[in-house]
Design a protein around this motif. Sequence first.
Motif, PDB file in Angstrom:
ATOM      1  N   ILE A  11      47.138  47.719  68.930  1.00  0.00           N
ATOM      2  CA  ILE A  11      46.290  47.211  67.862  1.00  0.00           C
ATOM      3  C   ILE A  11      46.650  45.752  67.583  1.00  0.00           C
ATOM      4  O   ILE A  11      47.634  45.231  68.114  1.00  0.00           O
ATOM      5  CB  ILE A  11      46.466  48.042  66.576  1.00  0.00           C
ATOM      6  N   GLU A  12      45.868  45.113  66.755  1.00  0.00           N
ATOM      7  CA  GLU A  12      46.162  43.759  66.291  1.00  0.00           C
ATOM      8  C   GLU A  12      46.770  43.869  64.891  1.00  0.00           C
ATOM      9  O   GLU A  12      46.049  44.049  63.906  1.00  0.00           O
ATOM     10  CB  GLU A  12      44.889  42.920  66.273  1.00  0.00           C
ATOM     11  N   PRO A  13      48.096  43.806  64.771  1.00  0.00           N
ATOM     12  CA  PRO A  13      48.749  44.107  63.490  1.00  0.00           C
ATOM     13  C   PRO A  13      48.342  43.182  62.360  1.00  0.00           C
ATOM     14  O   PRO A  13      48.376  43.576  61.186  1.00  0.00           O
ATOM     15  CB  PRO A  13      50.242  43.992  63.817  1.00  0.00           C
ATOM     16  N   GLU A  14      47.959  41.953  62.709  1.00  0.00           N
ATOM     17  CA  GLU A  14      47.576  41.033  61.632  1.00  0.00           C
ATOM     18  C   GLU A  14      46.351  41.521  60.862  1.00  0.00           C
ATOM     19  O   GLU A  14      46.150  41.135  59.706  1.00  0.00           O
ATOM     20  CB  GLU A  14      47.335  39.629  62.187  1.00  0.00           C
ATOM     21  N   ALA A  15      45.535  42.366  61.477  1.00  0.00           N
ATOM     22  CA  ALA A  15      44.361  42.907  60.785  1.00  0.00           C
ATOM     23  C   ALA A  15      44.755  43.842  59.652  1.00  0.00           C
ATOM     24  O   ALA A  15      43.927  44.142  58.777  1.00  0.00           O
ATOM     25  CB  ALA A  15      43.453  43.634  61.778  1.00  0.00           C
ATOM     26  N   PHE A  16      46.012  44.298  59.670  1.00  0.00           N
ATOM     27  CA  PHE A  16      46.456  45.276  58.686  1.00  0.00           C
ATOM     28  C   PHE A  16      47.470  44.695  57.705  1.00  0.00           C
ATOM     29  O   PHE A  16      48.179  45.429  57.024  1.00  0.00           O
ATOM     30  CB  PHE A  16      47.043  46.493  59.410  1.00  0.00           C
ATOM     31  N   GLU A  17      47.526  43.361  57.642  1.00  0.00           N
ATOM     32  CA  GLU A  17      48.427  42.721  56.693  1.00  0.00           C
ATOM     33  C   GLU A  17      47.932  42.888  55.264  1.00  0.00           C
ATOM     34  O   GLU A  17      48.715  42.943  54.323  1.00  0.00           O
ATOM     35  CB  GLU A  17      48.581  41.246  57.056  1.00  0.00           C
ATOM     36  N   THR A  18      46.605  42.937  55.086  1.00  0.00           N
ATOM     37  CA  THR A  18      46.013  43.164  53.770  1.00  0.00           C
ATOM     38  C   THR A  18      45.215  44.451  53.819  1.00  0.00           C
ATOM     39  O   THR A  18      44.239  44.547  54.564  1.00  0.00           O
ATOM     40  CB  THR A  18      45.094  42.002  53.361  1.00  0.00           C
ATOM     41  N   LEU A  19      45.634  45.440  53.032  1.00  0.00           N
ATOM     42  CA  LEU A  19      44.969  46.744  53.015  1.00  0.00           C
ATOM     43  C   LEU A  19      44.289  46.925  51.659  1.00  0.00           C
ATOM     44  O   LEU A  19      44.954  47.125  50.642  1.00  0.00           O
ATOM     45  CB  LEU A  19      45.988  47.855  53.270  1.00  0.00           C
ATOM     46  N   ASP A  20      42.982  46.828  51.670  1.00  0.00           N
ATOM     47  CA  ASP A  20      42.221  46.868  50.425  1.00  0.00           C
ATOM     48  C   ASP A  20      41.073  47.867  50.550  1.00  0.00           C
ATOM     49  O   ASP A  20      40.105  47.617  51.280  1.00  0.00           O
ATOM     50  CB  ASP A  20      41.679  45.474  50.105  1.00  0.00           C
ATOM     51  N   PRO A  21      41.132  48.990  49.846  1.00  0.00           N
ATOM     52  CA  PRO A  21      40.049  49.973  49.928  1.00  0.00           C
ATOM     53  C   PRO A  21      38.788  49.564  49.180  1.00  0.00           C
ATOM     54  O   PRO A  21      37.721  50.149  49.387  1.00  0.00           O
ATOM     55  CB  PRO A  21      40.664  51.224  49.297  1.00  0.00           C
ATOM     56  N   ALA A  22      38.889  48.557  48.309  1.00  0.00           N
ATOM     57  CA  ALA A  22      37.786  48.229  47.407  1.00  0.00           C
ATOM     58  C   ALA A  22      36.486  47.855  48.118  1.00  0.00           C
ATOM     59  O   ALA A  22      35.405  48.301  47.697  1.00  0.00           O
ATOM     60  CB  ALA A  22      38.207  47.118  46.441  1.00  0.00           C
ATOM     61  N   PRO A  23      36.488  47.027  49.172  1.00  0.00           N
ATOM     62  CA  PRO A  23      35.211  46.678  49.799  1.00  0.00           C
ATOM     63  C   PRO A  23      34.410  47.895  50.263  1.00  0.00           C
ATOM     64  O   PRO A  23      33.190  47.957  50.066  1.00  0.00           O
ATOM     65  CB  PRO A  23      35.630  45.796  50.971  1.00  0.00           C
TER      66      PRO A  23
END
Length: 336
Positions: free
Chosen positions: A143-155
Amino acid sequence: LFNLSRPLEPALQARVAARAGVPVVTTTIFQDLAVYNARGRRGVGKAARWLLGGDDERLEDARAVLNLSRAGAHELLLRPRLTAGLLGHALTSRGPGAVALQRELIANSTTLVFNSQLEADSVRRCLGPLPATQLAEVAPVGIEPEAFETLDPAPFTRRFGIKGFALSLGRIEDLKNQLALVKALAGLDLPLVLAGGVNPRHRGYARAVSRAAAGRPDTHMVGPVEREMVVSALTAARVHVLPSWFETAGLASLEAAAAGCAVVSTDTGYARAYLGDEAEYCDPVDEVSIRAAVERALERGPSRELQDRVLRRFTVERGAEAMAGAWTWHTPDHAF
């Protein structure tokens, strides 16, 4: 070269390379689809297998020729010998056939790269032992770990208004087995989100999934979503379920783990090489098994150990490093 499961083009390319004395690295991406062929295919694929007497090798030959024909007449003309061989095998049980082309591709490859040791074992089981001088490497998908640096369910929750749900990411097609998932969760007080576009060759299956979803309360088919929304959906979900008939690794499962989501994976394929004991597994044939795995995952919750392992070991950078090793032309002493 890529894809031992569909050997027509790479076998031709490897043949040319071998004649020119050029080393070949083949990433196998091998799928043993025996269970899917026997139990999971629907529509034309199921009918074709029946007409071919349940012969999976003939079915693969027919699929290879069909894929060539879809590419256009010029593709058939460019590969007359391979096309004729496949047709001959499919119709008369003679000719090279898909399996023979797979073995030829292996023989002409200097190095084989597997995505897991389980995949390497599967290739040996289905196609026989590798040549004594064959080099073999394991390069995991990542995976591309940088995509998971910010985990926000709100959107995701703002757009769709769904919370506390089970999520299944993937194209709507029989291989992904969404119909069994919808049926398996009937009567369970748990919203279900199916996110992914429809495979245009599986529209009949997609209609069956839509009908089943309409009959199960709180089931949502949201279609394809953009990349940022995928991460948000995984963060918002309680559990991600991939009950496919086969997965070489299951990138969606790896991304779910990276997002801190509980994971249910198919037990058909090589996912255990990545997810280990920190995920729940289901039998795609058995709806009771699928439901039980989801219930266990909900009770167990996310695994921080799995999240850390995926973010540390199964990244595109680590996979690239392993792949680079396959290009250094080791001596045979390094083969496994």
